[in-house]
Design an enzyme around this catalytic site. Structure first.
Site, PDB file in Angstrom:
ATOM      1  N   HIS A  56      -4.334 -75.794  45.181  1.00 17.78           N
ATOM      2  CA  HIS A  56      -4.297 -75.013  43.945  1.00 17.78           C
ATOM      3  C   HIS A  56      -2.891 -74.547  43.632  1.00 17.78           C
ATOM      4  O   HIS A  56      -2.259 -73.852  44.429  1.00 17.78           O
ATOM      5  CB  HIS A  56      -5.201 -73.786  44.048  1.00 17.78           C
ATOM      6  N   HIS A  58      -0.080 -73.794  39.950  1.00 21.23           N
ATOM      7  CA  HIS A  58       0.376 -73.916  38.575  1.00 21.23           C
ATOM      8  C   HIS A  58       1.879 -74.161  38.686  1.00 21.23           C
ATOM      9  O   HIS A  58       2.647 -73.218  38.899  1.00 21.23           O
ATOM     10  CB  HIS A  58       0.090 -72.635  37.791  1.00 21.23           C
ATOM     11  N   GLN A  61       4.833 -71.968  37.376  1.00 15.51           N
ATOM     12  CA  GLN A  61       5.011 -70.603  37.869  1.00 15.51           C
ATOM     13  C   GLN A  61       6.004 -70.511  39.020  1.00 15.51           C
ATOM     14  O   GLN A  61       6.453 -69.408  39.365  1.00 15.51           O
ATOM     15  CB  GLN A  61       3.660 -70.009  38.261  1.00 15.51           C
ATOM     16  N   ARG A  85       0.441 -60.843  34.533  1.00 14.68           N
ATOM     17  CA  ARG A  85       0.137 -61.929  33.614  1.00 14.68           C
ATOM     18  C   ARG A  85       1.072 -61.917  32.402  1.00 14.68           C
ATOM     19  O   ARG A  85       1.399 -62.973  31.849  1.00 14.68           O
ATOM     20  CB  ARG A  85      -1.321 -61.826  33.163  1.00 14.68           C
ATOM     21  N   HIS A 210     -11.113 -72.995  33.240  1.00 18.34           N
ATOM     22  CA  HIS A 210     -10.196 -71.992  33.778  1.00 18.34           C
ATOM     23  C   HIS A 210     -10.926 -70.916  34.572  1.00 18.34           C
ATOM     24  O   HIS A 210     -10.561 -70.581  35.706  1.00 18.34           O
ATOM     25  CB  HIS A 210      -9.390 -71.340  32.657  1.00 18.34           C
ATOM     26  N   ARG A 213     -14.521 -66.226  32.260  1.00 16.55           N
ATOM     27  CA  ARG A 213     -14.081 -65.419  31.127  1.00 16.55           C
ATOM     28  C   ARG A 213     -13.416 -66.279  30.057  1.00 16.55           C
ATOM     29  O   ARG A 213     -13.362 -65.898  28.889  1.00 16.55           O
ATOM     30  CB  ARG A 213     -13.148 -64.295  31.583  1.00 16.55           C
ATOM     31  N   GLU A 242     -11.817 -63.561  41.055  1.00 15.02           N
ATOM     32  CA  GLU A 242     -10.527 -63.219  41.653  1.00 15.02           C
ATOM     33  C   GLU A 242     -10.276 -61.721  41.609  1.00 15.02           C
ATOM     34  O   GLU A 242      -9.732 -61.144  42.553  1.00 15.02           O
ATOM     35  CB  GLU A 242      -9.406 -63.956  40.931  1.00 15.02           C
ATOM     36  N   HIS A 276     -10.125 -68.838  44.737  1.00 15.33           N
ATOM     37  CA  HIS A 276     -10.081 -67.409  45.048  1.00 15.33           C
ATOM     38  C   HIS A 276     -11.457 -66.916  45.514  1.00 15.33           C
ATOM     39  O   HIS A 276     -11.613 -66.612  46.688  1.00 15.33           O
ATOM     40  CB  HIS A 276      -9.574 -66.566  43.871  1.00 15.33           C
ATOM     41  N   ASP A 327      -0.783 -71.583  44.647  1.00 13.89           N
ATOM     42  CA  ASP A 327      -1.061 -70.897  43.392  1.00 13.89           C
ATOM     43  C   ASP A 327       0.213 -70.592  42.600  1.00 13.89           C
ATOM     44  O   ASP A 327       0.763 -71.467  41.945  1.00 13.89           O
ATOM     45  CB  ASP A 327      -1.869 -69.641  43.671  1.00 13.89           C
TER      46      ASP A 327
END
Length: 462
Positions: A56, A58, A61, A85, A210, A213, A242, A276, A327
């Protein structure tokens, strides 16, 4: 190179000595001969282990690692995932496709040098900075996968379905404008990415709703049905449970906790990786383990964001599979992830040597085997162990490293994970291709220079 001799190797059925490993042109292991004569085969510089999948991440980032560690003036001491975020959005709104490629390549080289041989990219940066689709809707996916593959690492690319800004019908915010997709548009990105890399056996394309939510279960079901028409064995990953706020919001909206809501409505099975899954109750823990899915744990990021601790011991006792990921890439070292996974339990229980079982009393040995197997499952790859027919994803440690020398068997892994400040990884092979030797990657200088220039552009006004 199609063969390698190792004085010690961790095979699928345990440690063995004087092992001659051979593989075919496709990079799959065709021979394992313990007690062999090395002949003319190249000699490994130390113990050989199965490579680790980083299940996992991204990639973009990586550029903000360490840049969100100062309390914001408006946070009043309440910094959290939700305030972090906002810093991530600042970066996401600035990146161009070439930036994504440069960052991804640099990240992948760092990961390879520390023992990761595969990486799952959970990719939600789809559109141009104004929120409009590129002429090729897979532009950012192709740039990111291209950068990763330049390094030689194996890739499982997971384009992200991201349709809502919260539970219910909450719309995406303006700062999320680059993320927006529907089942139809995300499947087009899947198709285009798979078509571009269709001849590369080290690229697998799946799908990632994703989170609950951001993607209602009805949309998830529609997207999964479409994915099945493309590849009915493709991996599916999702963020879930998470944050405590996520659990509270799901309860308020649906009257159920996130993992229960998902498992009751979607056919989660061994193709799935629940990333997570930090906040599970006892019934969710047992139910998730029973489905055969992988729990994707990212201990350094989960600690960095203040997420909480996954219930590892009861989940493992229920037979659950795990893997590890980096991550947000505040660390790119699998040993650090595994050490923190164990240390979280020790600090909570105030006891030692917790993540073990009767067959493998070594913590390092237990965690490496479990995470290597679970990571390969989550990536949809025939890797994760040194065994006939598996991909020759191998790492060789430096046998002279002070935390490796004079150790044998699983004590080697304990020394690396719990004692070594500097990585003992000397050499790395992905599908039998030698990509790191003597701790160096052929492209690391060029990639690091390009990465520094990229950061200078992105943060010039910071």
């Amino acid at each position: 190179m199609t063969e390698l001799f190792a004085e010690r190797a961790l095979l699928a059925d345990g440690w063995a000595r004087d092992v001659l490993i051979t593989w075919d042109e496709g990079g799959h292991i065709t021979g394992l001969r313990p007690g062999a004569d090395p002949g003319r085969a190249p000699r490994a510089p130390g113990p050989i282990l199965p490579g680790m999948t980083n299940l996992h991440g991204h990639a973009f980032q990586r550029a903000m690692a360490g840049r969100a560690e100062t309390r914001g003036p408006s946070h009043a001491g309440e910094d959290s995932f939700w305030t972090w975020r906002e810093t991530m959005y600042d970066l996401a709104l600035a990146l161009q496709p070439e930036d994504a490629r440069i960052i991804a390549r640099h990240l992948a080289i760092e990961c390879l040098k520390r023992g990761y041989t595969a990486l799952c990219e959970f990719h939600y940066l789809h559109h141009d900075t104004d929120g409009h689709a590129y002429a090729d809707p897979a532009e950012m996916s192709l740039a990111t996968v291209g950068g990763l593959r330049e390094s030689g690492i194996a890739v499982t690319h997971l384009p992200v379905l991201y349709a809502r800004g919260g539970f219910g019908e909450a719309p995406l915010g303006d700062r999320q404008r680059r993320f927006h997709t529907t089942p139809e548009t995300i499947l087009e990105i899947v198709r285009r990415t798979a078509a571009r890399h269709g001849t590369d056996p080290l690229v697998r394309v799946g799908l990632a709703p994703h989170s609950l939510r951001a993607a209602p279960v009805e949309m998830i079901a529609e997207a999964v049905d479409g994915l099945d028409d493309i590849d009915d064995a493709a991996p599916i990953h999702i963020h879930v449970a998470e944050q405590e706020k996520e659990v509270a919001d799901c309860l308020a909206t649906h009257g159920a906790r996130p993992v229960s809501w998902l498992l009751d409505r979607v056919a989660v099975d061994g193709r799935w990786c629940l990333v997570h899954a930090t906040h599970l109750d006892g019934s969710e823990t047992r139910a998730l383990a029973a489905r055969g899915a992988v729990a994707g744990l990212c201990p350094t990021t989960e600690a960095n964001l203040g997420d909480g601790l996954f219930p590892l011991l009861p989940y493992r006792e229920a037979g659950g599979a795990i893997g590890i990921g980096s991550d947000s890439h505040v660390s790119r070292d699998p040993a650090r992830e595994l050490a923190l996974l164990e240390y979280g339990i020790r600090l909570t229980e105030r006891r030692r040597n917790r993540a073990t079982d009767m067959d493998t009393p070594s913590v390092g040995g237990t965690l490496w085997r479990a995470a290597a197997a679970g990571g390969a499952q989550a990536a949809g790859a025939d890797a994760g162990a040194i065994a006939l027919g598996r991909r020759a994803d191998l790492i060789a440690l430096d046998g002279a490293h002070p935390d490796i020398t004079e150790r044998d068997g699983d004590a080697i892994l304990d020394g690396w994970i719990f004692a070594a400040d500097e990585t003992p990884v000397d050499s790395v092979w992905v599908a039998g291709r030698w990509v790191v030797g003597e701790g160096r990657h052929a492209l690391e200088g060029e990639a690091a220079t390009a990465y520094r220039r990229c950061l200078a552009r992105l943060f010039a006004a910071a």
